[in-house]
Design a protein around this motif. Structure first.
Motif, mmCIF file in Angstrom:
data_model
loop_
_atom_site.group_PDB
_atom_site.id
_atom_site.type_symbol
_atom_site.label_atom_id
_atom_site.label_comp_id
_atom_site.label_asym_id
_atom_site.label_seq_id
_atom_site.Cartn_x
_atom_site.Cartn_y
_atom_site.Cartn_z
ATOM 1 N N HIS A 50 6.736 -1.600 3.136
ATOM 2 C CA HIS A 50 5.376 -2.108 2.958
ATOM 3 C C HIS A 50 4.795 -2.547 4.297
ATOM 4 O O HIS A 50 5.532 -2.954 5.198
ATOM 5 C CB HIS A 50 5.372 -3.266 1.969
ATOM 6 C CG HIS A 50 5.822 -2.879 0.597
ATOM 7 N ND1 HIS A 50 4.973 -2.297 -0.321
ATOM 8 C CD2 HIS A 50 7.043 -2.959 0.005
ATOM 9 C CE1 HIS A 50 5.643 -2.052 -1.441
ATOM 10 N NE2 HIS A 50 6.902 -2.440 -1.270
ATOM 11 N N TYR A 51 3.473 -2.472 4.416
ATOM 12 C CA TYR A 51 2.837 -2.728 5.706
ATOM 13 C C TYR A 51 3.102 -4.137 6.232
ATOM 14 O O TYR A 51 3.153 -4.366 7.440
ATOM 15 C CB TYR A 51 1.326 -2.467 5.626
ATOM 16 C CG TYR A 51 0.502 -3.534 4.943
ATOM 17 C CD1 TYR A 51 0.017 -4.616 5.659
ATOM 18 C CD2 TYR A 51 0.180 -3.440 3.591
ATOM 19 C CE1 TYR A 51 -0.763 -5.591 5.036
ATOM 20 C CE2 TYR A 51 -0.597 -4.400 2.977
ATOM 21 C CZ TYR A 51 -1.060 -5.481 3.698
ATOM 22 O OH TYR A 51 -1.821 -6.440 3.089
ATOM 23 N N GLN A 52 3.320 -5.092 5.313
ATOM 24 C CA GLN A 52 3.610 -6.460 5.752
ATOM 25 C C GLN A 52 4.892 -6.519 6.579
ATOM 26 O O GLN A 52 5.029 -7.378 7.463
ATOM 27 C CB GLN A 52 3.725 -7.397 4.550
ATOM 28 C CG GLN A 52 2.430 -7.574 3.761
ATOM 29 C CD GLN A 52 2.308 -6.609 2.591
ATOM 30 O OE1 GLN A 52 2.911 -5.529 2.595
ATOM 31 N NE2 GLN A 52 1.544 -6.992 1.582
ATOM 32 N N TRP A 54 5.899 -4.242 8.709
ATOM 33 C CA TRP A 54 5.574 -3.823 10.080
ATOM 34 C C TRP A 54 4.968 -4.983 10.869
ATOM 35 O O TRP A 54 5.339 -5.229 12.014
ATOM 36 C CB TRP A 54 4.604 -2.639 10.055
ATOM 37 C CG TRP A 54 5.119 -1.442 9.317
ATOM 38 C CD1 TRP A 54 6.432 -1.070 9.197
ATOM 39 C CD2 TRP A 54 4.359 -0.470 8.594
ATOM 40 N NE1 TRP A 54 6.524 0.083 8.450
ATOM 41 C CE2 TRP A 54 5.273 0.476 8.063
ATOM 42 C CE3 TRP A 54 3.006 -0.293 8.354
ATOM 43 C CZ2 TRP A 54 4.869 1.575 7.310
ATOM 44 C CZ3 TRP A 54 2.578 0.793 7.590
ATOM 45 C CH2 TRP A 54 3.505 1.710 7.080
ATOM 46 N N ALA A 146 3.209 7.405 -0.120
ATOM 47 C CA ALA A 146 3.172 5.945 -0.273
ATOM 48 C C ALA A 146 3.085 5.253 1.087
ATOM 49 O O ALA A 146 2.438 4.210 1.221
ATOM 50 C CB ALA A 146 4.399 5.462 -1.030
ATOM 51 N N ALA A 147 3.744 5.826 2.100
ATOM 52 C CA ALA A 147 3.702 5.236 3.440
ATOM 53 C C ALA A 147 2.311 5.378 4.043
ATOM 54 O O ALA A 147 1.813 4.458 4.715
ATOM 55 C CB ALA A 147 4.738 5.901 4.337
ATOM 56 N N GLN A 150 0.259 2.737 2.635
ATOM 57 C CA GLN A 150 0.547 1.454 3.284
ATOM 58 C C GLN A 150 -0.170 1.341 4.632
ATOM 59 O O GLN A 150 -0.674 0.272 4.998
ATOM 60 C CB GLN A 150 2.048 1.269 3.465
ATOM 61 C CG GLN A 150 2.811 1.047 2.180
ATOM 62 C CD GLN A 150 2.339 -0.190 1.433
ATOM 63 O OE1 GLN A 150 2.187 -1.257 2.023
ATOM 64 N NE2 GLN A 150 2.114 -0.051 0.137
ATOM 65 N N LYS A 153 -3.710 0.477 3.900
ATOM 66 C CA LYS A 153 -3.798 -0.926 3.494
ATOM 67 C C LYS A 153 -3.719 -1.848 4.701
ATOM 68 O O LYS A 153 -4.430 -2.871 4.766
ATOM 69 C CB LYS A 153 -2.673 -1.253 2.501
ATOM 70 C CG LYS A 153 -2.873 -0.684 1.112
ATOM 71 C CD LYS A 153 -1.752 -1.125 0.176
ATOM 72 C CE LYS A 153 -1.989 -0.642 -1.250
ATOM 73 N NZ LYS A 153 -0.914 -1.076 -2.177
ATOM 74 N N LEU A 154 -2.866 -1.502 5.655
ATOM 75 C CA LEU A 154 -2.742 -2.315 6.866
ATOM 76 C C LEU A 154 -4.062 -2.367 7.623
ATOM 77 O O LEU A 154 -4.514 -3.435 8.052
ATOM 78 C CB LEU A 154 -1.628 -1.764 7.758
ATOM 79 C CG LEU A 154 -1.402 -2.494 9.079
ATOM 80 C CD1 LEU A 154 0.076 -2.630 9.388
ATOM 81 C CD2 LEU A 154 -2.103 -1.798 10.248
#
Length: 228
Positions: A50-52, A54, A146-147, A150, A153-154
């Protein structure tokens, strides 16, 4: 002591900023951190990331530098530029460098031009020698949808934070970038609140700006900006 955090892009690895890091190491005695974000590296394993994660990974590296250094600079490439902007808004960072930062993505006209060159190389049997094709073929086949979601979303999460960036900022953009369009650099320049900010275009550079033919001109400008 000066610390410098350098953050690579989506589906990338430290090699994306390595030429700049090597140049700066030769010219300075700074403490460098060049982390590999979760799921990234030479072999991608982005499923379930999930982007969080990163952001958090880069955040922890920055905290380590802040704890030991008198000044801290953050350099971010592509998605890493967005993460770098977020960190600069949230932590006591002294200067910020954004390289091909992905506030927007895909430049249809330039991408179409690059695809025409690839098609020509395919017809002539030279596709395996096309640097752009070789750089992206693994990413295209190994990046889960899905990536990519993400990543989007980031970007959406960080955009509202950009006006909180108030430190000296250099924004560099390749004028032949087919992945991140010029409007991304222009948006960043207009949106961040820094009193000292500069937008520079690197002629002939595609997305991987640290690997462009005229990269030393860029590197000198980065060093001068960070040193003044």
């Amino acid at each position: 002591m000066i610390g410098c955090l350098c953050i690579h892009g989506f589906t990338g690895a430290p090699y994306e900023v390595e030429p700049l890091v090597t140049f700066l190491k030769e010219k300075t005695d700074w403490d460098f951190r060049v982390p590999t974000l979760p799921g990234h590296g030479e072999v991608l394993s982005l499923k379930g990331i999930h982007y969080q994660q990163w952001i958090h990974h880069a955040e922890e590296e920055l905290k380590s530098l802040i704890a030991t250094c008198d000044e801290v600079y953050v350099i971010g490439f592509s998605m890493g530029g967005m993460i770098a902007s977020f960190l600069a808004a949230q932590y006591p960072v002294d200067k910020l460098i954004l390289l091909s930062a992905a506030a927007y993505y895909f430049h249809p006209r330039q991408l179409a031009s690059d695809l025409r060159v690839m098609l020509k190389d395919l017809v002539n049997g030279n596709l395996q020698k096309n640097e752009l094709f070789l750089r992206y073929k693994i990413k295209l086949t190994e990046t889960p949808l899905a990536a990519a979601i993400q990543f989007r979303k980031l970007v959406a999460f960080i955009k509202p934070v950009l006006p909180q960036v108030k430190i000296p900022t250099l924004i560099a953009q390749g004028d032949r970038d087919g992945i991140v369009p010029p409007k991304s650099a222009e948006y960043l320049f207009q949106t961040i609140s820094s009193e000292k900010k500069k937008l520079t275009y690197i002629k002939g550079s595609k997305h991987h700006i640290c690997h462009c033919k005229d990269n030393e001109t860029l590197f000198v400008e980065v060093l001068e900006f960070l040193s003044c």
